[in-house]
Design a protein around this motif. Structure first.
Motif, mmCIF file in Angstrom:
data_model
loop_
_atom_site.group_PDB
_atom_site.id
_atom_site.type_symbol
_atom_site.label_atom_id
_atom_site.label_comp_id
_atom_site.label_asym_id
_atom_site.label_seq_id
_atom_site.Cartn_x
_atom_site.Cartn_y
_atom_site.Cartn_z
ATOM 1 N N TYR A 19 0.852 -1.200 0.000
ATOM 2 C CA TYR A 19 0.000 0.000 0.000
ATOM 3 C C TYR A 19 0.882 1.242 0.000
ATOM 4 O O TYR A 19 1.949 1.256 0.636
ATOM 5 C CB TYR A 19 -0.860 0.003 1.256
ATOM 6 C CG TYR A 19 -1.483 1.334 1.626
ATOM 7 C CD1 TYR A 19 -0.767 2.288 2.371
ATOM 8 C CD2 TYR A 19 -2.789 1.624 1.277
ATOM 9 C CE1 TYR A 19 -1.338 3.490 2.730
ATOM 10 C CE2 TYR A 19 -3.378 2.837 1.640
ATOM 11 C CZ TYR A 19 -2.644 3.763 2.368
ATOM 12 O OH TYR A 19 -3.222 4.954 2.730
ATOM 13 N N SER A 52 0.238 5.635 0.210
ATOM 14 C CA SER A 52 -0.686 6.758 0.272
ATOM 15 C C SER A 52 -0.436 7.715 -0.894
ATOM 16 O O SER A 52 0.566 7.606 -1.605
ATOM 17 C CB SER A 52 -0.538 7.490 1.599
ATOM 18 O OG SER A 52 0.764 8.031 1.709
ATOM 19 N N THR A 91 2.986 7.271 3.587
ATOM 20 C CA THR A 91 2.686 6.031 4.305
ATOM 21 C C THR A 91 2.792 4.857 3.339
ATOM 22 O O THR A 91 2.174 4.863 2.273
ATOM 23 C CB THR A 91 1.288 6.057 4.928
ATOM 24 O OG1 THR A 91 1.179 7.166 5.809
ATOM 25 C CG2 THR A 91 1.014 4.764 5.698
ATOM 26 N N TYR A 138 3.082 0.431 3.333
ATOM 27 C CA TYR A 138 2.996 -0.843 4.048
ATOM 28 C C TYR A 138 3.327 -1.989 3.097
ATOM 29 O O TYR A 138 3.075 -1.905 1.894
ATOM 30 C CB TYR A 138 1.590 -1.079 4.609
ATOM 31 C CG TYR A 138 1.103 -0.082 5.624
ATOM 32 C CD1 TYR A 138 -0.002 0.724 5.355
ATOM 33 C CD2 TYR A 138 1.721 0.051 6.864
ATOM 34 C CE1 TYR A 138 -0.484 1.623 6.284
ATOM 35 C CE2 TYR A 138 1.245 0.959 7.802
ATOM 36 C CZ TYR A 138 0.136 1.751 7.498
ATOM 37 O OH TYR A 138 -0.327 2.642 8.426
ATOM 38 N N ASP A 190 -2.378 -11.228 12.765
ATOM 39 C CA ASP A 190 -3.125 -10.941 11.558
ATOM 40 C C ASP A 190 -4.566 -11.467 11.676
ATOM 41 O O ASP A 190 -4.809 -12.492 12.307
ATOM 42 C CB ASP A 190 -2.469 -11.590 10.336
ATOM 43 C CG ASP A 190 -1.057 -11.071 10.073
ATOM 44 O OD1 ASP A 190 -0.410 -11.591 9.150
ATOM 45 O OD2 ASP A 190 -0.630 -10.157 10.813
ATOM 46 N N THR A 245 -10.614 -4.614 5.890
ATOM 47 C CA THR A 245 -9.695 -3.479 5.775
ATOM 48 C C THR A 245 -9.691 -2.695 7.086
ATOM 49 O O THR A 245 -9.592 -1.468 7.112
ATOM 50 C CB THR A 245 -10.087 -2.558 4.606
ATOM 51 O OG1 THR A 245 -11.447 -2.129 4.780
ATOM 52 C CG2 THR A 245 -9.945 -3.277 3.274
ATOM 53 N N ASN A 257 -8.335 -1.299 10.532
ATOM 54 C CA ASN A 257 -7.128 -0.884 11.226
ATOM 55 C C ASN A 257 -5.878 -1.037 10.366
ATOM 56 O O ASN A 257 -5.841 -0.671 9.201
ATOM 57 C CB ASN A 257 -7.006 -1.665 12.540
ATOM 58 C CG ASN A 257 -6.320 -0.830 13.619
ATOM 59 O OD1 ASN A 257 -5.804 0.255 13.339
ATOM 60 N ND2 ASN A 257 -6.296 -1.333 14.830
ATOM 61 N N THR A 258 -4.827 -1.627 10.915
ATOM 62 C CA THR A 258 -3.549 -1.675 10.212
ATOM 63 C C THR A 258 -3.424 -2.943 9.378
ATOM 64 O O THR A 258 -4.084 -3.937 9.645
ATOM 65 C CB THR A 258 -2.397 -1.614 11.227
ATOM 66 O OG1 THR A 258 -2.589 -2.634 12.206
ATOM 67 C CG2 THR A 258 -2.367 -0.255 11.904
ATOM 68 N N PRO A 259 -2.554 -2.914 8.391
ATOM 69 C CA PRO A 259 -2.388 -4.096 7.530
ATOM 70 C C PRO A 259 -1.703 -5.243 8.277
ATOM 71 O O PRO A 259 -1.118 -5.005 9.340
ATOM 72 C CB PRO A 259 -1.500 -3.576 6.402
ATOM 73 C CG PRO A 259 -0.817 -2.374 6.955
ATOM 74 C CD PRO A 259 -1.728 -1.776 7.969
ATOM 75 N N TRP A 297 -4.255 -6.415 5.179
ATOM 76 C CA TRP A 297 -5.679 -6.436 4.895
ATOM 77 C C TRP A 297 -5.994 -7.714 4.134
ATOM 78 O O TRP A 297 -5.771 -7.802 2.946
ATOM 79 C CB TRP A 297 -6.064 -5.176 4.121
ATOM 80 C CG TRP A 297 -5.807 -3.940 4.933
ATOM 81 C CD1 TRP A 297 -6.347 -3.661 6.154
ATOM 82 C CD2 TRP A 297 -4.961 -2.839 4.608
ATOM 83 N NE1 TRP A 297 -5.874 -2.445 6.605
ATOM 84 C CE2 TRP A 297 -5.048 -1.917 5.684
ATOM 85 C CE3 TRP A 297 -4.161 -2.528 3.506
ATOM 86 C CZ2 TRP A 297 -4.330 -0.717 5.691
ATOM 87 C CZ3 TRP A 297 -3.458 -1.333 3.503
ATOM 88 C CH2 TRP A 297 -3.546 -0.441 4.597
#
Lengths: 117, 107
Positions: free
Chosen positions: A50, A52, A57, A59, B1, B91, B93-95, B97
């Motif tokens: 990911y 932004s 940002t 990930y 996770d 999807t 919060n944080t990954p 995902w």
């Protein structure tokens, strides 16, 4: 019309590198986050990375962390995925997706990456 | 996770049948749950976001419900063009995902 077009897929040997590109059009690219999602042959979907809109940002999935690098060029409305130290298990179709607050609302057609000796 | 588990893994149904697919999360994802349809050799398509929001252009026979850890996708009257594989994705919060493993629908 929103369009996402991936390119750069191909065959590579284990340990090799490949760079995928995703050309975006039809929307204000810089204001949207983007993702890469992959699908191994005959398997399900796996989120990969990911970024932004401002690139502030980023990930990665644990399976690619340290080997793949996501980036974007908002002036060129393009998304990239640099893939190094490729493994057989990285063989997949790679999709770029537009991210609308967590909804992957547009997908490219996919780029096939094959890692084999 | 967060692990996402779909059931069934596959199903065969007739035109006009009501079809329900379940997606369970290993922990609460609130309503951060999307559903995608993938036809063979095609890219996935977003059908439903936020557990129940039907995307523009998606037929009203598709609906989604649920919150927390249990979600359902319902096709009220199955049509021939509805064949393919359906995936849920959280999807929250944080990954990472994560996606469910998919449910293959055969007509």
């Amino acid at each position: 019309e929103v369009r996402l077009v991936e390119s750069g897929g191909g065959s590579v040997q284990p340990g090799g590198s490949l760079r995928l590109s995703c050309a975006a059009s039809g929307f204000n690219f810089s204001t949207y986050s983007m993702n890469w999602v992959r699908q191994a042959p005959g398997k399900g979907l796996e989120w990969v990375s990911y970024i932004s809109g401002s690139s502030s940002t980023i990930y990665y999935a644990d399976s690619v962390k340290g080997r793949f690098t996501i980036s974007r060029d908002n002036a060129k409305t393009s998304l990239y995925l640099q893939m190094n130290s490729l493994r057989a298990e990285d063989t997949a179709v790679y999709y770029c997706t537009r991210d609308f607050y967590g909804d992957y609302d547009y997908w490219g057609q996919g780029a096939l990456v094959t890692v084999s000796p | 996770d967060v692990q996402m588990t779909q059931s069934p893994s596959s199903l065969s149904a007739s035109v006009g049948d009501r079809v329900t697919i379940t997606c369970r999360a290993s922990q609460s994802v609130s309503r951060y749950l999307n559903w995608y349809q993938q036809r063979p050799e095609k890219a996935p398509k977003l059908l439903i976001s936020a557990a129940s929001n039907l995307q523009s252009g998606v037929p009203s026979r598709f609906s989604g419900s649920g919150s927390g850890t249990e979600f359902t996708l319902t096709i009220s009257s199955l049509q021939p063009e509805d064949f393919g594989t359906y995936y849920c994705q959280q999807t929250y919060n944080t990954p990472p995902w994560t996606f469910g493993q998919g449910t293959k629908v055969e007509i």
